[in-house]
Design an enzyme around this catalytic site. Sequence first.
Site, PDB file in Angstrom:
ATOM      1  N   ASP A  82      12.814   0.266   1.622  1.00  0.00           N
ATOM      2  CA  ASP A  82      11.378   0.204   1.891  1.00  0.00           C
ATOM      3  C   ASP A  82      10.801   1.625   1.850  1.00  0.00           C
ATOM      4  O   ASP A  82      11.380   2.551   2.429  1.00  0.00           O
ATOM      5  CB  ASP A  82      11.195  -0.426   3.289  1.00  0.00           C
ATOM      6  CG  ASP A  82       9.753  -0.747   3.618  1.00  0.00           C
ATOM      7  OD1 ASP A  82       8.941  -0.907   2.689  1.00  0.00           O
ATOM      8  OD2 ASP A  82       9.457  -0.866   4.833  1.00  0.00           O
ATOM      9  N   ASP A 104       7.552   4.392  -3.113  1.00  0.00           N
ATOM     10  CA  ASP A 104       6.125   4.319  -2.809  1.00  0.00           C
ATOM     11  C   ASP A 104       5.397   5.534  -3.371  1.00  0.00           C
ATOM     12  O   ASP A 104       5.473   6.626  -2.827  1.00  0.00           O
ATOM     13  CB  ASP A 104       5.948   4.230  -1.285  1.00  0.00           C
ATOM     14  CG  ASP A 104       4.489   4.082  -0.901  1.00  0.00           C
ATOM     15  OD1 ASP A 104       3.630   4.070  -1.803  1.00  0.00           O
ATOM     16  OD2 ASP A 104       4.219   3.980   0.316  1.00  0.00           O
ATOM     17  N   GLU A 134       3.575  -0.310  -5.247  1.00  0.00           N
ATOM     18  CA  GLU A 134       2.380  -0.461  -4.403  1.00  0.00           C
ATOM     19  C   GLU A 134       1.192   0.176  -5.091  1.00  0.00           C
ATOM     20  O   GLU A 134       1.273   1.291  -5.600  1.00  0.00           O
ATOM     21  CB  GLU A 134       2.586   0.182  -3.026  1.00  0.00           C
ATOM     22  CG  GLU A 134       1.337   0.046  -2.137  1.00  0.00           C
ATOM     23  CD  GLU A 134       1.580   0.399  -0.671  1.00  0.00           C
ATOM     24  OE1 GLU A 134       2.662   0.081  -0.154  1.00  0.00           O
ATOM     25  OE2 GLU A 134       0.674   0.989  -0.055  1.00  0.00           O
ATOM     26  N   GLY A 182       1.665  -0.444  11.639  1.00  0.00           N
ATOM     27  CA  GLY A 182       1.663  -0.070  13.057  1.00  0.00           C
ATOM     28  C   GLY A 182       0.836  -1.003  13.927  1.00  0.00           C
ATOM     29  O   GLY A 182       0.372  -2.048  13.503  1.00  0.00           O
ATOM     30  N   HIS A 209       2.195  -5.175   3.403  1.00  0.00           N
ATOM     31  CA  HIS A 209       2.764  -4.239   4.385  1.00  0.00           C
ATOM     32  C   HIS A 209       1.882  -4.276   5.624  1.00  0.00           C
ATOM     33  O   HIS A 209       0.685  -4.548   5.543  1.00  0.00           O
ATOM     34  CB  HIS A 209       2.787  -2.824   3.810  1.00  0.00           C
ATOM     35  CG  HIS A 209       3.871  -2.625   2.802  1.00  0.00           C
ATOM     36  ND1 HIS A 209       4.896  -1.730   2.971  1.00  0.00           N
ATOM     37  CD2 HIS A 209       4.109  -3.240   1.620  1.00  0.00           C
ATOM     38  CE1 HIS A 209       5.705  -1.788   1.921  1.00  0.00           C
ATOM     39  NE2 HIS A 209       5.255  -2.696   1.082  1.00  0.00           N
ATOM     40  N   GLY A 210       2.495  -3.957   6.765  1.00  0.00           N
ATOM     41  CA  GLY A 210       1.698  -3.930   7.989  1.00  0.00           C
ATOM     42  C   GLY A 210       1.495  -5.321   8.552  1.00  0.00           C
ATOM     43  O   GLY A 210       0.385  -5.689   8.948  1.00  0.00           O
ATOM     44  N   GLY A 211       2.566  -6.104   8.619  1.00  0.00           N
ATOM     45  CA  GLY A 211       2.454  -7.483   9.103  1.00  0.00           C
ATOM     46  C   GLY A 211       2.115  -7.583  10.582  1.00  0.00           C
ATOM     47  O   GLY A 211       1.464  -8.541  11.017  1.00  0.00           O
TER      48      GLY A 211
HETATM   49  P1  13P Z   1       4.244  -3.072  10.668  1.00  0.00           P
HETATM   50  O1  13P Z   1       5.053  -2.035  11.388  1.00  0.00           O
HETATM   51  O2  13P Z   1       2.775  -2.917  10.890  1.00  0.00           O
HETATM   52  O3  13P Z   1       4.714  -4.460  10.938  1.00  0.00           O
HETATM   53  O4  13P Z   1       4.461  -2.792   9.108  1.00  0.00           O
HETATM   54  C1  13P Z   1       5.766  -2.737   8.591  1.00  0.00           C
HETATM   55  C2  13P Z   1       5.755  -2.357   7.159  1.00  0.00           C
HETATM   56  O5  13P Z   1       4.816  -2.607   6.438  1.00  0.00           O
HETATM   57  C3  13P Z   1       6.958  -1.679   6.613  1.00  0.00           C
HETATM   58  O6  13P Z   1       6.853  -1.402   5.275  1.00  0.00           O
END
Ligand code: 13P
Length: 390
Positions: A82, A104, A134, A182, A209-211
């Site tokens: 990742d 990335d 991305e 985050g 990303h950023g779930g």
């Molecule tokens: P979060 O930490 O917001 O869940 O995002 C994780 C992420 O997108 C890792 O690539």
Amino acid sequence: MPLVNMKDMLDHAWRNGYAVGGFDLVGLEFLDGIMRAAERERSPLILSLAESHFDYYDFELAMAATVAAAERASVPVAIHLDHGASLESAVRAIRHGCNGVMVDASHHPFAENVAITREVVEMAHGCGVPVEGELGYVAGVEGEDAERHPGEVVYTSPEEAEDFVARTGVDFLAVSIGTVHGRMRGTPRLDFERLAAINARVQRPLVIHGGTGLDDGQFRRLIENGVAKINYYTALADAAAARIRANQREEAGYTALLDGVREAVAEETARCMRVFGSAGRADEVLAAAEPWRPVEHVILYNVAGLDDAGVEAMMRTGREVLSGIPGVRRVITGRAVQEGARYRFAWIVEFVHPAVIDSYREHPDHVAFADTHFRPVAGDRVSIDYQAVE
Ligand code: 13P
């Protein structure tokens, strides 16, 4: 050996209207917790290792454990790099067992992002490994308050997305439609119209990303609009940290503090698997996906015109040169134990995937070594490329 081809896994999710979680792990507690959840929920799974976390664990040691966990699983698993920082990071990740990679380059201008990503795709596809690119920029830092890293979210343009995919050949596209990495205050506003337009043009699995911080309805709408992989980390880290805080007592030692952490990670992971719709899909994916199995490239040979020291030097050069070629897991040089053996020497070169048979043969480092050092002295030889039969 339920390590499976990640492209087959995500194509299945994309076609069947669910998403697979890409869960970032930062240690054995996370690995064990995430695996428990997948087994309980009978869910396909992506074990994800983010380069931004490499300060917190030894990547090579973590990969050994991650590969072992995937190989003993009864559910389909893929292992993903990742947010890789460079082509070299992707080569290293593939060598140690990642069968999906992301480098990335989204913070670069479009043309540079295309050039960097294209190079990664050429290398990784030569290893049979699919690539996530991305386009657009998802701000924030995994595991931290998103508000502290506001950055400039750059939304993905549907026209550019189509162009980017055509130029780079990426297998999956991570898009920016309003999520951040985050912890968030409140729920973010997502641009679903933009996502639908990207999906219509790109026609392959999309990645979010950023779930962390999205609600169930948002996850469902993301999936309806082509998202087949959701990256998730901060909420797992917060669940683990909350557990450690609850264990905090004056006399609590390390293991007492970690008590229940794996279960806390497992519970949050399992919840995601149910919301993402991947729960209960393991058997379908196992039936649809190529098993991810290495190839052993074996050469047995005799040497003419070199003394013992010359043979040692040739083997040493070979180990150094060949082990750097993308898709090579390891190089073993051997000498027969029995004096009278038909062949006196052996190479075993382990490839991560059958695709490496061709890319290795054509790689300039292999061609130079074989033509200069090996073939001139090893005319008497046999070779075979095989996969283990299970
Ligand atoms: P979060 O930490 O917001 O869940 O995002 C994780 C992420 O997108 C890792 O690539």
